[in-house]
Scaffold this motif. Sequence first.
Motif, short mmCIF file in Angstrom:
data_model
loop_
_atom_site.label_atom_id
_atom_site.label_comp_id
_atom_site.label_asym_id
_atom_site.label_seq_id
_atom_site.Cartn_x
_atom_site.Cartn_y
_atom_site.Cartn_z
N SER A 133 0.84 -1.21 0.00
CA SER A 133 0.00 0.00 0.00
C SER A 133 0.86 1.25 0.00
O SER A 133 1.91 1.29 0.65
CB SER A 133 -0.91 0.00 1.23
N GLU A 171 -4.51 7.18 -2.54
CA GLU A 171 -3.99 5.91 -2.05
C GLU A 171 -3.91 4.93 -3.22
O GLU A 171 -4.69 5.02 -4.16
CB GLU A 171 -4.83 5.34 -0.91
N ASP A 178 -3.98 -3.64 -9.16
CA ASP A 178 -3.93 -2.52 -8.23
C ASP A 178 -5.25 -1.79 -8.20
O ASP A 178 -6.09 -1.96 -9.09
CB ASP A 178 -2.76 -1.57 -8.55
N HIS A 221 -3.00 0.65 -3.95
CA HIS A 221 -2.76 -0.68 -3.38
C HIS A 221 -2.48 -1.67 -4.50
O HIS A 221 -3.24 -1.74 -5.46
CB HIS A 221 -3.99 -1.14 -2.58
N ARG A 258 3.41 2.74 2.59
CA ARG A 258 2.89 2.76 3.95
C ARG A 258 3.64 1.76 4.80
O ARG A 258 4.04 0.69 4.33
CB ARG A 258 1.41 2.36 3.97
#
Length: 175
Positions: A30, A50, A64, A52, A173
């Motif tokens: 992430s 964001e 993703d 991922h 992250r």
Amino acid sequence: MSAFLDALGADGPSADRAGKMDLYGRFVGSWDLDVRQFSEDGTERRRAGEWHFGWALEGRAIQDVWIVPPRGEARHGDAAASVNSYGTTLRVYDPDIDAWRIQWTDPVTRNFLQMIGRAQGRDIVQLGTRPDGQLARWSFADITADSFLWRGEVSADARASWRVITEFTARRRAS
């Protein structure tokens, strides 16, 4: 939903694609984004986002999801506004062409794009053609274990010049 996610996800790369999956596999996890969007008149809009990444389809793909603005933040009006994004990319390594076949889908903005991705030196470059006929180039640069720069560009003159429309500065992250 759990059975679906279990069937889609994978714990790592497939053995029959060893080494080739590393190009995008290094992004699994992430990321927090600093997003800069540029209009044709040069106006800049800056927001958070964001992103991922995960292994998918028995480890033969990387999928993703990118979300701008991040979940939990106000969507600033109409959810279909062109500056909001909630979409997914499926990247599949194709040994026949020694490159990645890429499909981007964003149901919020109704954007759909097919691209071919390859390593270019230390960077990754993806090329495709948008529905409006402009060429699209998406690239990953300045890649480290914990950061990278992603850039979206368009060309209306057959690659003679490129205009940056979006830049993401990504930071991994903490686990």
